[in-house]
Design a protein around this motif. Structure first.
Motif, PDB file in Angstrom:
ATOM      1  N   ILE A  25      39.034  54.076  38.011  1.00 56.47           N
ATOM      2  CA  ILE A  25      40.438  53.933  38.395  1.00 56.47           C
ATOM      3  C   ILE A  25      40.642  52.891  39.491  1.00 56.47           C
ATOM      4  CG2 ILE A  25      40.415  55.754  40.149  1.00 56.47           C
ATOM      5  CD1 ILE A  25      43.226  55.034  37.607  1.00 56.47           C
ATOM      6  N   SER A  26      39.691  52.773  40.408  1.00 54.73           N
ATOM      7  CA  SER A  26      39.868  51.820  41.513  1.00 54.73           C
ATOM      8  C   SER A  26      39.890  50.369  41.038  1.00 54.73           C
ATOM      9  CB  SER A  26      38.781  52.029  42.567  1.00 54.73           C
ATOM     10  OG  SER A  26      38.933  51.112  43.635  1.00 54.73           O
ATOM     11  N   PRO A  27      38.881  49.886  40.289  1.00 51.17           N
ATOM     12  CA  PRO A  27      38.953  48.489  39.834  1.00 51.17           C
ATOM     13  C   PRO A  27      40.092  48.230  38.856  1.00 51.17           C
ATOM     14  CG  PRO A  27      37.053  49.586  38.856  1.00 51.17           C
ATOM     15  CD  PRO A  27      37.584  50.503  39.912  1.00 51.17           C
ATOM     16  N   VAL A  28      40.429  49.219  38.014  1.00 52.99           N
ATOM     17  CA  VAL A  28      41.551  49.033  37.086  1.00 52.99           C
ATOM     18  C   VAL A  28      42.859  48.937  37.854  1.00 52.99           C
ATOM     19  CG1 VAL A  28      42.888  50.138  35.248  1.00 52.99           C
ATOM     20  CG2 VAL A  28      40.390  50.118  35.129  1.00 52.99           C
ATOM     21  N   GLY A  29      43.008  49.765  38.888  1.00 54.78           N
ATOM     22  CA  GLY A  29      44.201  49.684  39.730  1.00 54.78           C
ATOM     23  C   GLY A  29      44.306  48.340  40.433  1.00 54.78           C
ATOM     24  N   LYS A  47      48.530  33.036  44.201  1.00 50.43           N
ATOM     25  CA  LYS A  47      48.054  33.073  42.820  1.00 50.43           C
ATOM     26  C   LYS A  47      46.531  33.017  42.755  1.00 50.43           C
ATOM     27  CE  LYS A  47      52.019  31.167  40.295  1.00 50.43           C
ATOM     28  NZ  LYS A  47      52.485  30.080  39.406  1.00 50.43           N
ATOM     29  N   ALA A  48      45.940  32.174  43.610  1.00 49.41           N
ATOM     30  CA  ALA A  48      44.478  32.078  43.653  1.00 49.41           C
ATOM     31  C   ALA A  48      43.867  33.402  44.102  1.00 49.41           C
ATOM     32  CB  ALA A  48      44.054  30.944  44.592  1.00 49.41           C
ATOM     33  N   PHE A  49      44.509  34.032  45.092  1.00 47.22           N
ATOM     34  CA  PHE A  49      44.042  35.337  45.565  1.00 47.22           C
ATOM     35  C   PHE A  49      44.116  36.366  44.440  1.00 47.22           C
ATOM     36  CE2 PHE A  49      45.417  39.530  47.048  1.00 47.22           C
ATOM     37  CZ  PHE A  49      44.297  39.928  47.766  1.00 47.22           C
ATOM     38  N   ALA A  50      45.232  36.364  43.707  1.00 45.48           N
ATOM     39  CA  ALA A  50      45.419  37.337  42.633  1.00 45.48           C
ATOM     40  C   ALA A  50      44.398  37.137  41.523  1.00 45.48           C
ATOM     41  CB  ALA A  50      46.837  37.226  42.080  1.00 45.48           C
ATOM     42  N   PHE A  51      44.156  35.893  41.133  1.00 48.83           N
ATOM     43  CA  PHE A  51      43.164  35.623  40.082  1.00 48.83           C
ATOM     44  C   PHE A  51      41.767  36.055  40.525  1.00 48.83           C
ATOM     45  CE2 PHE A  51      46.171  32.474  38.109  1.00 48.83           C
ATOM     46  CZ  PHE A  51      46.194  33.077  36.854  1.00 48.83           C
ATOM     47  N   ASP A  52      41.439  35.806  41.789  1.00 47.77           N
ATOM     48  CA  ASP A  52      40.128  36.205  42.305  1.00 47.77           C
ATOM     49  C   ASP A  52      39.989  37.730  42.291  1.00 47.77           C
ATOM     50  OD1 ASP A  52      37.583  35.486  43.722  1.00 47.77           O
ATOM     51  OD2 ASP A  52      38.495  36.730  45.288  1.00 47.77           O
ATOM     52  N   LEU A  53      41.062  38.430  42.674  1.00 45.98           N
ATOM     53  CA  LEU A  53      41.052  39.892  42.666  1.00 45.98           C
ATOM     54  C   LEU A  53      40.883  40.429  41.248  1.00 45.98           C
ATOM     55  CD1 LEU A  53      41.444  42.622  44.130  1.00 45.98           C
ATOM     56  CD2 LEU A  53      43.918  42.324  43.797  1.00 45.98           C
ATOM     57  N   ARG A  55      39.526  38.891  38.595  1.00 48.94           N
ATOM     58  CA  ARG A  55      38.176  38.609  38.083  1.00 48.94           C
ATOM     59  C   ARG A  55      37.150  39.587  38.662  1.00 48.94           C
ATOM     60  NH1 ARG A  55      39.734  33.220  39.514  1.00 48.94           N
ATOM     61  NH2 ARG A  55      40.385  32.029  37.679  1.00 48.94           N
ATOM     62  N   LYS A  56      37.194  39.754  39.976  1.00 47.49           N
ATOM     63  CA  LYS A  56      36.235  40.642  40.643  1.00 47.49           C
ATOM     64  C   LYS A  56      36.385  42.081  40.144  1.00 47.49           C
ATOM     65  CE  LYS A  56      34.872  42.313  45.228  1.00 47.49           C
ATOM     66  NZ  LYS A  56      35.146  42.239  46.695  1.00 47.49           N
ATOM     67  N   SER A  57      37.621  42.554  40.037  1.00 49.21           N
ATOM     68  CA  SER A  57      37.858  43.936  39.615  1.00 49.21           C
ATOM     69  C   SER A  57      37.496  44.145  38.153  1.00 49.21           C
ATOM     70  CB  SER A  57      39.333  44.297  39.850  1.00 49.21           C
ATOM     71  OG  SER A  57      39.666  44.172  41.218  1.00 49.21           O
ATOM     72  N   ALA A  58      37.729  43.136  37.318  1.00 48.62           N
ATOM     73  CA  ALA A  58      37.358  43.254  35.901  1.00 48.62           C
ATOM     74  C   ALA A  58      35.843  43.357  35.757  1.00 48.62           C
ATOM     75  CB  ALA A  58      37.888  42.052  35.132  1.00 48.62           C
ATOM     76  N   ALA A  63      31.149  46.730  34.674  1.00 43.56           N
ATOM     77  CA  ALA A  63      29.834  47.206  35.122  1.00 43.56           C
ATOM     78  C   ALA A  63      29.795  48.725  35.195  1.00 43.56           C
ATOM     79  CB  ALA A  63      29.498  46.602  36.482  1.00 43.56           C
ATOM     80  N   LYS A  64      30.861  49.342  35.693  1.00 42.67           N
ATOM     81  CA  LYS A  64      30.889  50.795  35.813  1.00 42.67           C
ATOM     82  C   LYS A  64      30.953  51.469  34.441  1.00 42.67           C
ATOM     83  CE  LYS A  64      32.857  50.885  40.474  1.00 42.67           C
ATOM     84  NZ  LYS A  64      31.752  51.613  41.121  1.00 42.67           N
TER      85      LYS A  64
END
Length: 247
Positions: A25-29, A47-53, A55-58, A63-64
């Motif tokens: 739930i955390s990375p999907v959120g 926008k760059a911050f959002a894309f980085d977030l 990618r990292k969360s996906a 992985a989980k």
């Protein structure tokens, strides 16, 4: 004697699903938050911050899920074997989203699937042992069918996971089983099915979690039956008439 009460199959399945959902739930959120930023912000920096977030969360969510698929899923038919290298891969992927650093030392070999599942579930136990981060070292030695597994967990406030000593052997009397507490209970089930014993001890400020083959049951020798001595009878004795006892 320890009083053991097993969870109902439906309860165990529900708790394990809750555990998986808790991790996902955390990375999907975070992905959803990133998409909202893209919808509301026009600045290039945001926008760059959002894309980085996103990618990292996906990557974390993927992985989980891969970890959960191997640690909780069927992973092949009954009696199937799993490459321990695959377990290392999903464990390292999972640990990238955790506070603790992670080291894994093991030979590349095929191992019975329930033992691999046990090792991965103990990775989660090791993470719980160092809640503020630190270092987790996993060492696997011995024969693939009878591995010796050691988790050396070091870090600030390292501790044995709550209710570990009760839940590993399956004693759930007076223990509240939730999505977190189901982890040692499930690990204990895997250990018993795999013929392994699991223990956790404090070594100074560190926590050592081990999984080893259960000691073979010692069978006490059965006492020999008393042997009745047989006296050899000659042909003359066998042919002789038997005297009747006098009244």
């Amino acid at each position: 004697m320890t009083n053991e009460i097993e969870l109902e199959a439906l309860d165990l399945a529900a708790l394990l699903c809750s555990r998986v959902c808790h991790d996902i739930i955390s990375p999907v959120g975070a992905i959803n938050n990133g998409l909202e930023v893209l919808d509301e912000e026009n600045g290039e920096e945001m926008k760059a911050f959002a894309f980085d977030l996103i990618r990292k969360s996906a990557r974390q969510a993927s992985a989980k899920l891969q970890f959960a698929r191997l640690a909780f899923g069927a992973a092949g038919s009954a009696g199937a074997e799993i490459d321990i290298g695959d377990a290392e891969k999903v464990a390292r992927g999972y640990m990238e989203g955790e506070k603790a650093s992670f080291e894994w030392t093991a030979p590349r070999a095929l191992m019975p699937k329930n033992q691999v599942k046990l090792i991965l579930n103990l990775v989660l136990m090791a993470v719980a042992a160092v809640p503020r981060g630190g270092l987790i070292k996993v060492t696997i030695t011995g024969e693939p069918a009878k591995p010796e597994v050691t988790f050396h967990c070091s870090g600030p406030s390292a501790r044995i996971p709550a209710a570990f000593e009760k839940l590993i052997p399956g004693a759930i009397v007076d223990v509240n089983i939730d999505a977190h507490a189901v982890q040692p209970y499930y690990a204990g089930l895997l250990a018993r099915v795999s013929g392994m014993t699991v223990a956790a001890v404090l070594d100074g400020a560190d926590v050592i979690i081990t999984a080893r083959p259960a000691a073979a049951e010692v069978v006490e020798p059965v006492a020999d039956e008393p042997v009745t001595e047989v006296t050899e009878v000659t042909e003359e004795q066998a042919a002789a008439p038997v005297a009747s006892a006098e009244a």
